[in-house]
Design an enzyme around this catalytic site. Structure first.
Site, short mmCIF file in Angstrom:
data_model
loop_
_atom_site.label_atom_id
_atom_site.label_comp_id
_atom_site.label_asym_id
_atom_site.label_seq_id
_atom_site.Cartn_x
_atom_site.Cartn_y
_atom_site.Cartn_z
N HIS A 193 -2.01 -1.46 -5.33
CA HIS A 193 -0.61 -1.24 -5.76
C HIS A 193 0.13 -2.52 -5.44
O HIS A 193 -0.03 -3.08 -4.37
CB HIS A 193 0.10 -0.16 -4.93
CG HIS A 193 -0.59 1.14 -4.82
ND1 HIS A 193 -0.08 2.28 -5.37
CD2 HIS A 193 -1.73 1.52 -4.20
CE1 HIS A 193 -0.86 3.30 -5.08
NE2 HIS A 193 -1.88 2.87 -4.37
N GLN A 245 10.94 -0.15 -10.51
CA GLN A 245 10.00 -1.03 -9.82
C GLN A 245 9.26 -1.89 -10.83
O GLN A 245 8.93 -1.42 -11.92
CB GLN A 245 8.96 -0.20 -9.07
CG GLN A 245 9.55 0.63 -7.96
CD GLN A 245 8.46 1.39 -7.23
OE1 GLN A 245 7.65 2.07 -7.84
NE2 GLN A 245 8.44 1.26 -5.92
N CYS A 285 2.25 5.38 -9.49
CA CYS A 285 0.80 5.24 -9.43
C CYS A 285 0.01 6.41 -10.03
O CYS A 285 -0.96 6.17 -10.75
CB CYS A 285 0.32 4.91 -8.02
SG CYS A 285 1.14 5.79 -6.70
N HIS A 300 -0.66 -1.58 -11.09
CA HIS A 300 -1.83 -1.08 -10.39
C HIS A 300 -3.05 -1.75 -10.95
O HIS A 300 -3.22 -1.80 -12.17
CB HIS A 300 -1.90 0.45 -10.47
CG HIS A 300 -0.74 1.08 -9.78
ND1 HIS A 300 0.42 1.40 -10.45
CD2 HIS A 300 -0.53 1.37 -8.47
CE1 HIS A 300 1.29 1.88 -9.56
NE2 HIS A 300 0.75 1.86 -8.37
N LYS A 302 -2.19 -3.53 3.99
CA LYS A 302 -1.02 -3.90 3.19
C LYS A 302 -0.55 -5.28 3.60
O LYS A 302 -0.59 -5.65 4.77
CB LYS A 302 0.08 -2.88 3.47
CG LYS A 302 1.34 -3.10 2.66
CD LYS A 302 2.31 -1.95 2.87
CE LYS A 302 3.34 -2.29 3.92
NZ LYS A 302 4.41 -1.29 4.03
N ASP A 313 6.21 -2.56 -11.19
CA ASP A 313 5.06 -1.95 -10.55
C ASP A 313 3.79 -2.23 -11.34
O ASP A 313 3.80 -2.21 -12.56
CB ASP A 313 5.30 -0.43 -10.52
CG ASP A 313 4.60 0.24 -9.37
OD1 ASP A 313 3.97 -0.46 -8.57
OD2 ASP A 313 4.69 1.48 -9.29
N ARG A 337 14.12 8.77 -5.83
CA ARG A 337 13.79 9.22 -4.48
C ARG A 337 15.04 9.83 -3.85
O ARG A 337 16.12 9.27 -3.98
CB ARG A 337 13.29 8.04 -3.64
CG ARG A 337 12.03 7.47 -4.24
CD ARG A 337 11.55 6.27 -3.51
NE ARG A 337 10.38 5.74 -4.21
CZ ARG A 337 9.65 4.73 -3.80
NH1 ARG A 337 9.96 4.14 -2.66
NH2 ARG A 337 8.63 4.32 -4.49
#
Length: 660
Positions: free
Chosen positions: A529, A398, A351, A402, A483, A400, A380
Site C-alpha cells: 500500500h 488519497q 485497498c 496498491h 512500514k 492511493d 472516516r
RNA sequence: GCCUGGGUAGCUCAGUCGGUAGAGCAACGCAUUCGUAAUGCGUAGGUCAGGAGUUCGAAUCUCCUCCCAGGCUCCA
C-alpha cells in the site's frame, strides 16, 4: 584538605577546594558566569548549582541562553505556576508539570471540580509574578519513601507517582522523583513543596520572561479512562527579546495557516451545512488540485502504474473480508441499511476494492508487479474534537496505489518506490525529509521472518543510498507488515508526515488472492500500500503553509494579471493576455476602472506571481512592465516574447518568481 | 468523545445595565482615466449560528443542538 580537579567542556581542568559546589566553580571561572549560571551538567547529568562536585567530575555550567538553560527555566516556571495555583485555589491538587518544547505546563485538579477559564490566566500570571518578586529559593531535599508519602499525604497524584516509582516506574515518573528508594523534593517556602527530580534555578528571581498561553483539559497520565485534569500551558525564555521573538514566530506561523489563506485566496471552504470536516474546493483551489493531480497522474503513468476507479460505498461483506469491520469499525461511518437489511458502508480505505480488481480474473506471474493507482475518496468518522482544517478531515482523497508483486520482486519494487516518492515530493519544492521505518512487532506478526527481514533491509539500504537518515521504530510496524513513512520539513522547519509505504502480507490472504506462478502453482502475491501525498487535501494544506500562499508559478491559480494604465490600453492588455493564454498561461485582465495602484494592490494581495502593467510606451513598442511577486522593483520595457518565454520556462521548471 | 473559548452584513470586528442593529473593507451604481500596494460620492446588504425557555421586551440571561479555534485522547 584535599583539592579536587574537575574537567570543563573545553577540556581544561580546574582545581577547587574540597566540598566546592557547581556554583563555586562558576565563581572561580568568572563573576559574570556565576551571575549567569542557572544549573550545571555534571558527568552528563543536569543538576542544581548547589551540587557538590567530586574529583574528576566533568562539569559544564548551564546558562540561560542554551537548550539546557531554557529547559531548567521552563521546568522552574512550571513549578512556580503550581505554587501560584495552590495559592489561588487552596486545596488544589497538583499532578505533573514538565518542561516541553518552547514552554511548560502543569496539571491540576481544582477543589470542587472547578475548571480554569481563560480569564484565570491573568490572575495566575499575576500570582506567579508575585512569587518571582519574592525571590524564593528552590531548596532541594531528599527523603525516604516513607517520609515522601507523608509529605504528600494530601496530594494523591504525587502519592501515585511515588508508588509507581517504587514498583519500577516509567521514564515519566522517574523524571519527577529521583529513584525507587529515595524521594526528591523542592520547596520554595514552607507552604509549597513539590515532588521533583530537578534541577531548578537557584531562586525564582531568575524567572520572569514567560507568558501563560492557554488552558486545556488533559487526562491524568494521558489515559482517556482517567479523570480529566485542568492544564495550563505557558512559554518561557531566557530574555524578554527571546520571548518576543517566539511570540512573533507564532504570529508568522499563524499567517501561514492554510485555513486562513484558503479563505483569503478563495481556495476552499467548509460549509457547515455539509458537515464537520468536509471541504468544498472553489474554482481557484480547484485549479491547484487539478494541476497537482494531473502532474501526479503523469508521473505515475511513466512509472508503470495503471489507473483504476472504484465506488465510494460497498456492502458490509467487503469490509468483513478485509478485516476493516473488526479492527477499524470505530473509524467508519455507520452503515446505511437498505430495504432487505443489506448494510452498505462508506469506504474508509481503497485497498479492498483494488484487491477485487486484482481478483477479477486469474492473474499470471507475467502480469506482476501489477500497480493500480487511484485518486480514491475515502470517508472516516473522525471524532468531533480532532477535525482540523484540511489536515484532519472526514472525507478525503488519497493518491492511493496498491502494488501486487511476487516475493522476488519485493525488494526492487520497494527500492524504486521510495525513489519515486522522494522525487515526486521534490518536484513540489519539498527537499528535507526524515524517514521512519517501523519494524516487526513482537508477537504474532503475519509473514515469514525472511520476508520481514528482506523488506526492512531493502528500505534501509534505499534510505542510505538517498543519503537520508532513517529512524528505526523498532517493533512499531503493524502486525501485517513493515512500514516506512516519509516526513517532510517545511519552510519554517515543521515536520509533516506525508507518504507511507506499507507492506501487507495479510490482506491478500484475507481475500485468498493468488496468481499462477511459472511452475503452474497458485501463489500468494505480496501487496504494497502506498500513498505519496497521503491525502490530496492535506498535501495541499502543507504546500500552502510551506509557501505561505506564494505557490510556485505552475501551481498558482492565476499566473499573470495584465493591467492597462488607462482604459485605452485595455485593448493591448487583452492582446497580451490572449498571447500568453495561447502558451498555456493562466492569465486575466483587470480593466482600468480603478486607479492603477489599487489594482496592483489587489493583485499583490491575491499573491499572483506576475502583475503586468501596460501603458503608452508598451503599446507603442510591444513591451510590458513586469512586477514579479516578492519584488518591489518592477521591470519596465520587457519585450512580450521575452517575458512569455521566461514564464513558460519557469512553469516547466516548477520555479517561482521568488526562486527563479 | 472530554476541557476551555468563540459564532453579529460577503470579510474583520464594535454593540454599555435586557429597550426596535453599527463601523471599516468588499459588493453594486455614478463620476474619475491614472506608469507600480487603497480615487471620490452614493446605494444596497441582518432569522445577531439554529431551536426552546425566562421577560412587557432578548444579539445580551438560561437550556439544548450545530459549527469553529486551542488542548487532551485518537490518527488504523
Amino acid at each position: 584538605m584535599n583539592d579536587l580537579n574537575v574537567e570543563l567542556p573545553d577540556g581544561s581542568t580546574r582545581t577547587l577546594s574540597e566540598g566546592s559546589t557547581a556554583l563555586d566553580l562558576a565563581k572561580a571561572i568568572g563573576p559574570r558566569l556565576a551571575k549567569d549560571a542557572l544549573a550545571a551538567r555534571v558527568n552528563g547529568l543536569l543538576t542544581d548549582l548547589s551540587t557538590s562536585l567530586a574529583d574528576r567530575d566533568r562539569v559544564a555550567i548551564v546558562t540561560p541562553a542554551s537548550e539546557d538553560g531554557r529547559e531548567v527555566l521552563r521546568h522552574s516556571s512550571a513549578h512556580v505556576l503550581a505554587q501560584a495555583v495552590t495559592r489561588l485555589w487552596p486545596g488544589a491538587l497538583y499532578a505533573i508539570g514538565p518542561a516541553i518544547r518552547d514552554g511548560f505546563y502543569y496539571d491540576f485538579e481544582l477543589p470542587g471540580g472547578d475548571h480554569f477559564s481563560d480569564d484565570d490566566l491573568a490572575r495566575v500570571d499575576a500570582e506567579m509574578r508575585a512569587i518571582i518578586a519574592e525571590e524564593q529559593p528552590f531548596t532541594r531535599a531528599e527523603h525516604s519513601i516513607e517520609e515522601g508519602l507523608k509529605i504528600f499525604k494530601d496530594q494523591p497524584f504525587k502519592i501515585e507517582i511515588i508508588e509507581a516509582v517504587v514498583r519500577g516506574g516509567n521514564a515519566e515518573d522517574l523524571a519527577e522523583t529521583a529513584s525507587s528508594t529515595m524521594v526528591s523534593t523542592y520547596s520554595n517556602t514552607s507552604a509549597f513543596v513539590d515532588l521533583c527530580r530537578g534541577p531548578h534555578v537557584p531562586t525564582t528571581a531568575r524567572l520572569g520572561h514567560f507568558q501563560l498561553t492557554r488552558v486545556a483539559g488533559a487526562y491524568w497520565r494521558g489515559d482517556e479512562k482517567n479523570p480529566q485534569l485542568q492544564r495550563i500551558y505557558g512559554t518561557a525564555w531566557e530574555s524578554k527579546e527571546a520571548l518576543a521573538a517566539h511570540l512573533t514566530q507564532l504570529e508568522e506561523a499563524d499567517k501561514r495557516d492554510h485555513r486562513k489563506l484558503g479563505h483569503e485566496l478563495d481556495l476552499f471552504s467548509f460549509p457547515s451545512e455539509i458537515g464537520s470536516g468536509l471541504a468544498v474546493f472553489h474554482p481557484k483551489g480547484g485549479i491547484i488540485r487539478r494541476v497537482l493531480e494531473e502532474y501526479s497522474r503523469q508521473r505515475h503513468e511513466v512509472s508503470g502504474y495503471e489507473f483504476v476507479y472504484t465506488p465510494h460505498i460497498s456492502k458490509a461483506e467487503l469490509f468483513e473480508t478485509s478485516g476493516h469491520l473488526s479492527w477499524f469499525a470505530e473509524g467508519m461511518y455507520p452503515p446505511m441499511v437498505l430495504d432487505e437489511g443489506q448494510e452498505y458502508y462508506l469506504k474508509p480505505m481503497n485497498c479492498p476494492f483494488h484487491v477485487l480488481i486484482f481478483m477479477a480474473r486469474q492473474r499470471s506471474y507475467r502480469e506482476l508487479p501489477l500497480r493500480m493507482f487511484e485518486f480514491g475518496s475515502v470517508y472516516r468518522y473522525e471524532k468531533s474534537g480532532v477535525v482540523q482544517g484540511l489536515t484532519r478531515v472526514r472525507g478525503m482523497t488519497q493518491d492511493d496505489a496498491h502494488i501486487f508483486c511476487t516475493r522476488d520482486q519485493m525488494a526492487d519494487e520497494l527500492a524504486s518506490l521510495l525513489k519515486f516518492v522522494l522525487d515526486l515530493l521534490r518536484d513540489f519544492g519539498l527537499s528535507e525529509f526524515d524517514l521512519e521505518l517501523s519494524t516487526r512487532p513482537p508477537g504474532n506478526a503475519v509473514g515469514t521472518d525472511e520476508e520481514w527481514a528482506e523488506a526492512e533491509a531493502t528500505l534501509l539500504s534505499v534510505a542510505q543510498a538517498e543519503g537520508l537518515d532513517l529512524v528505526l521504530d523498532v517493533g512499531g510496524g503493524a502486525f501485517y507488515g513493515p512500514k516506512i513513512s516519509v516526513q517532510a520539513r517545511d519552510a519554517i522547519g515543521r515536520s509533516h508526515q506525508l507518504s507511507t509505504i506499507q507492506l501487507d502480507f495479510q490482506e491478500p490472504k484475507n481475500f485468498d488472492a493468488t496468481y499462477i506462478a511459472p511452475d503452474n502453482t497458485r501463489q500468494r502475491p505480496i501487496m504494497i500500500h502506498r500513498a505519496l501525498f497521503g491525502s490530496v487535501e492535506r498535501f495541499l494544506a502543507i504546500l500552502i503553509e510551506h509557501y505561505a500562499g506564494n505557490l510556485p508559478t505552475w501551481l498558482s491559480p492565476e499566473q499573470v494579471r495584465v493591467l492597462g494604465v488607462r482604459d485605452d490600453h485595455d485593448g493591448y492588455a487583452y492582446d497580451v493576455a490572449a498571447l500568453l493564454r495561447k502558451e498555456g498561461v493562466r492569465v486575466s485582465v483587470d480593466e482600468a476602472s480603478e486607479p492603477l495602484g489599487a489594482r496592483i494592490r489587489k493583485a499583490k494581495l491575491e499573491k499572483i506571481p506576475y502583475v503586468v502593467v501596460v501603458g503608452d510606451d508598451d503599446v507603442a513598442q510591444g513591451t510590458l512592465g513586469v512586477n514579479a511577486r516578492g519584488s518591489n522593483d518592477p521591470e519596465r520595457g520587457v519585450a512580450l516574447g521575452v517575458f512569455s518565454e521566461r514564464l513558460v520556462d519557469e512553469i516547466e521548471r516548477h520555479a517561482s518568481p521568488e526562486a527563479p
